[in-house]
Design an enzyme around this catalytic site. Structure first.
Site, PDB file in Angstrom:
ATOM      1  N   ILE A   1       0.862  -1.193   0.000  1.00  0.00           N
ATOM      2  CA  ILE A   1       0.000   0.000   0.000  1.00  0.00           C
ATOM      3  C   ILE A   1       0.891   1.234   0.000  1.00  0.00           C
ATOM      4  O   ILE A   1       1.669   1.453   0.946  1.00  0.00           O
ATOM      5  CB  ILE A   1      -0.921   0.026   1.241  1.00  0.00           C
ATOM      6  CG1 ILE A   1      -1.724  -1.277   1.342  1.00  0.00           C
ATOM      7  CG2 ILE A   1      -1.850   1.241   1.194  1.00  0.00           C
ATOM      8  CD1 ILE A   1      -2.629  -1.387   2.558  1.00  0.00           C
TER       9      ILE A   1
ATOM     10  N   GLY B   1       1.642   5.278   0.332  1.00  0.00           N
ATOM     11  CA  GLY B   1       1.019   6.336   1.150  1.00  0.00           C
ATOM     12  C   GLY B   1       0.430   5.785   2.433  1.00  0.00           C
ATOM     13  O   GLY B   1      -0.649   6.193   2.870  1.00  0.00           O
TER      14      GLY B   1
ATOM     15  N   SER C   1      -0.225   7.749   6.492  1.00  0.00           N
ATOM     16  CA  SER C   1      -1.256   8.709   6.871  1.00  0.00           C
ATOM     17  C   SER C   1      -2.602   8.306   6.279  1.00  0.00           C
ATOM     18  O   SER C   1      -2.666   7.443   5.397  1.00  0.00           O
ATOM     19  CB  SER C   1      -0.800  10.068   6.317  1.00  0.00           C
ATOM     20  OG  SER C   1      -1.801  11.033   6.419  1.00  0.00           O
TER      21      SER C   1
ATOM     22  N   TYR D   1      -4.640  18.177 -10.392  1.00  0.00           N
ATOM     23  CA  TYR D   1      -5.162  17.076  -9.570  1.00  0.00           C
ATOM     24  C   TYR D   1      -6.156  16.241 -10.389  1.00  0.00           C
ATOM     25  O   TYR D   1      -6.066  15.012 -10.429  1.00  0.00           O
ATOM     26  CB  TYR D   1      -5.817  17.633  -8.303  1.00  0.00           C
ATOM     27  CG  TYR D   1      -6.287  16.556  -7.353  1.00  0.00           C
ATOM     28  CD1 TYR D   1      -5.362  15.783  -6.646  1.00  0.00           C
ATOM     29  CD2 TYR D   1      -7.636  16.283  -7.175  1.00  0.00           C
ATOM     30  CE1 TYR D   1      -5.776  14.777  -5.778  1.00  0.00           C
ATOM     31  CE2 TYR D   1      -8.067  15.287  -6.308  1.00  0.00           C
ATOM     32  CZ  TYR D   1      -7.126  14.546  -5.610  1.00  0.00           C
ATOM     33  OH  TYR D   1      -7.537  13.547  -4.753  1.00  0.00           O
TER      34      TYR D   1
HETATM   35  N1  LIG Z   1      -9.095  12.781   1.572  1.00  0.00           N
HETATM   36  C1  LIG Z   1      -9.997  12.909   0.594  1.00  0.00           C
HETATM   37  O1  LIG Z   1     -11.078  13.554   0.752  1.00  0.00           O
HETATM   38  C2  LIG Z   1      -9.755  12.263  -0.743  1.00  0.00           C
HETATM   39  C3  LIG Z   1     -10.769  12.306  -1.719  1.00  0.00           C
HETATM   40  C4  LIG Z   1     -10.539  11.696  -2.952  1.00  0.00           C
HETATM   41  C5  LIG Z   1      -9.348  11.044  -3.196  1.00  0.00           C
HETATM   42  N2  LIG Z   1      -8.372  11.034  -2.224  1.00  0.00           N
HETATM   43  C6  LIG Z   1      -7.112  10.341  -2.523  1.00  0.00           C
HETATM   44  O2  LIG Z   1      -6.841   9.388  -1.512  1.00  0.00           O
HETATM   45  C7  LIG Z   1      -5.443   9.110  -1.492  1.00  0.00           C
HETATM   46  C8  LIG Z   1      -4.924   9.114  -0.051  1.00  0.00           C
HETATM   47  O3  LIG Z   1      -4.999  10.433   0.436  1.00  0.00           O
HETATM   48  P1  LIG Z   1      -5.397  10.777   1.932  1.00  0.00           P
HETATM   49  O4  LIG Z   1      -6.711  11.462   1.882  1.00  0.00           O
HETATM   50  O5  LIG Z   1      -5.216   9.591   2.827  1.00  0.00           O
HETATM   51  O6  LIG Z   1      -4.298  11.932   2.238  1.00  0.00           O
HETATM   52  P2  LIG Z   1      -3.025  11.965   3.200  1.00  0.00           P
HETATM   53  O7  LIG Z   1      -3.435  11.730   4.606  1.00  0.00           O
HETATM   54  O8  LIG Z   1      -2.359  13.253   2.870  1.00  0.00           O
HETATM   55  O9  LIG Z   1      -2.147  10.741   2.699  1.00  0.00           O
HETATM   56  C9  LIG Z   1      -1.416  10.817   1.510  1.00  0.00           C
HETATM   57  C10 LIG Z   1      -0.289   9.819   1.541  1.00  0.00           C
HETATM   58  O10 LIG Z   1       0.497   9.963   0.342  1.00  0.00           O
HETATM   59  C11 LIG Z   1       1.875  10.082   0.727  1.00  0.00           C
HETATM   60  N3  LIG Z   1       2.676  10.835  -0.231  1.00  0.00           N
HETATM   61  C12 LIG Z   1       2.493  12.102  -0.669  1.00  0.00           C
HETATM   62  N4  LIG Z   1       3.514  12.463  -1.474  1.00  0.00           N
HETATM   63  C13 LIG Z   1       4.364  11.404  -1.540  1.00  0.00           C
HETATM   64  C14 LIG Z   1       5.597  11.151  -2.193  1.00  0.00           C
HETATM   65  N5  LIG Z   1       6.219  12.087  -2.941  1.00  0.00           N
HETATM   66  N6  LIG Z   1       6.178   9.943  -2.033  1.00  0.00           N
HETATM   67  C15 LIG Z   1       5.603   8.999  -1.262  1.00  0.00           C
HETATM   68  N7  LIG Z   1       4.439   9.178  -0.614  1.00  0.00           N
HETATM   69  C16 LIG Z   1       3.831  10.371  -0.745  1.00  0.00           C
HETATM   70  C17 LIG Z   1       1.821  10.801   2.061  1.00  0.00           C
HETATM   71  O11 LIG Z   1       3.058  10.694   2.740  1.00  0.00           O
HETATM   72  P3  LIG Z   1       3.442  11.726   3.952  1.00  0.00           P
HETATM   73  O12 LIG Z   1       2.675  11.229   5.141  1.00  0.00           O
HETATM   74  O13 LIG Z   1       4.905  11.566   4.082  1.00  0.00           O
HETATM   75  O14 LIG Z   1       2.988  13.086   3.513  1.00  0.00           O
HETATM   76  C18 LIG Z   1       0.663  10.044   2.722  1.00  0.00           C
HETATM   77  O15 LIG Z   1       1.088   8.812   3.219  1.00  0.00           O
HETATM   78  C19 LIG Z   1      -4.800  10.166  -2.381  1.00  0.00           C
HETATM   79  O16 LIG Z   1      -4.487   9.598  -3.634  1.00  0.00           O
HETATM   80  C20 LIG Z   1      -5.878  11.227  -2.527  1.00  0.00           C
HETATM   81  O17 LIG Z   1      -5.748  11.963  -3.728  1.00  0.00           O
HETATM   82  C21 LIG Z   1      -8.546  11.614  -1.011  1.00  0.00           C
END
Ligand SMILES: NC(=O)c1ccc[n+]([C@@H]2O[C@H](COP(=O)([O-])OP(=O)(O)OC[C@H]3O[C@@H](n4cnc5c(N)ncnc54)[C@H](OP(=O)(O)O)[C@@H]3O)[C@@H](O)[C@H]2O)c1
Length: 279
Positions: A2, A4, A7, A160
């Protein structure tokens, strides 16, 4: 595996799948954050230390993705589920060290490369599953084939949306190519989830996300469809579909365009440096 996992949805998916008995490779970019996340997942899931492994990769670097895949392949283990989850949204156009637009690389191209490098392993481990995290932001998005790196007219939502539409097209094309192999490919819109997404990297978006977070899903709720696609026998033979709330949902109109999917695939092979022998 998995991406990311340090977080939000990735960490919550790791916790629930570990609770169900999966052995997990948590892919993180920051060592301290990754170690803290692993400890939390072990504590919350009750899983054994041996079942939660950390791997480090900066997904904005294609070299780093290559090392991640090579290390896994060297270990000789089989991969049954790959969750391409890591993602971000950026208020300004940042360029990776390989000269590509960062949102495109982290959200999509790194996962295209990782999946292709691990595809032989996934096939030999079949039945196996690839799960791409997209977003309903893909519904109003376009692929700017003449300016994929958005050098002209960068916008946060534009970048995005393009990256998430790319995940949908990738899901479909991969599903087509994988027919008959026992490997499925589906994508997920997790909903509006209160995570770190948008908090640190997107200027005004940060404030909006903070204000809206009490009304959003918890990371556990946001991970439910990922966990469902990774583990449920109900979806063992389903491929090339778009899921939300554990149900199939219509694919965004541009996500269904076969010629766009093939064009993006070809462009991605070139941009990621994949040759016929890798893929
Ligand atoms: N939250 C929402 O409402 C939502 C809605 C639609 C889609 N999504 C999608 O869901 C997915 C997970 O996001 P989330 O909501 O769980 O956000 P999040 O809490 O910000 O988690 C994002 C994860 O991606 C990692 N990441 C970012 N840049 C990276 C890099 N350069 N190399 C390796 N890892 C990296 C982060 O690592 P760090 O912890 O080191 O930053 C973190 O583990 C994403 O693809 C997001 O676009 C989210």
């Amino acid at each position: 595996m998995i991406t990311g996992s340090s977080s939000g949805i990735g960490k919550a998916s790791s916790t629930e799948l570990a609770r169900m008995g999966a052995k997990i490779v948590m892919v993180c970019r920051d060592r301290a954050k990754g170690e803290a996340a692993r400890r939390e997942v072990i504590e919350k899931s009750g899983a054994s230390e041996a079942d939660l492994e950390l791997a480090f990769a900066d997904l904005s670097s294609l070299d780093s993705v290559r090392s991640l895949a090579a290390d896994f392949l060297k270990s000789g283990r089989k991969l049954h589920v790959l969750v391409n989850n890591a993602g971000l949204i950026l208020g300004e156009r940042l360029v990776t060290k390989e000269g590509l637009e960062t949102t495109f690389v982290v959200n999509y191209l790194s996962h295209f490369l990782l999946t292709n490098l691990l595809l032989g392993n996934l096939k030999s481990a079949a039945p196996s599953r690839v799960i791409n995290i997209t977003s309903d932001a893909s519904r109003s998005a376009h692929i700017y084939f003449d300016d994929l790196q958005l050098e002209h007219g960068y916008g946060m939502a534009k970048a995005y949306g393009q990256s998430k539409l790319a995940q949908v097209l990738f899901t479909n094309e991969l599903a087509k190519q994988l027919q008959g192999t026992g490997v499925t490919s589906n994508c997920v819109h997790p909903g509006a989830v209160a995570t770190n997404w948008g908090r640190h990297s997107a200027g005004a978006m940060s404030l909006i996300v903070r204000l809206a977070s009490p009304f959003m899903k918890s990371p556990q709720k946001g991970a439910e469809t990922v966990v469902y696609l990774a583990s449920s026998p109900e979806v063992a033979d389903i491929s090339g579909k778009y899921f939300a709330n554990k149900k199939e949902k219509a694919i965004p109109p541009e996500g269904n365009d076969e010629s766009s999917a093939q064009r993006l695939w070809k462009a991605s092979l070139v941009l990621s440096g994949l040759t016929g022998s890798d893929s």
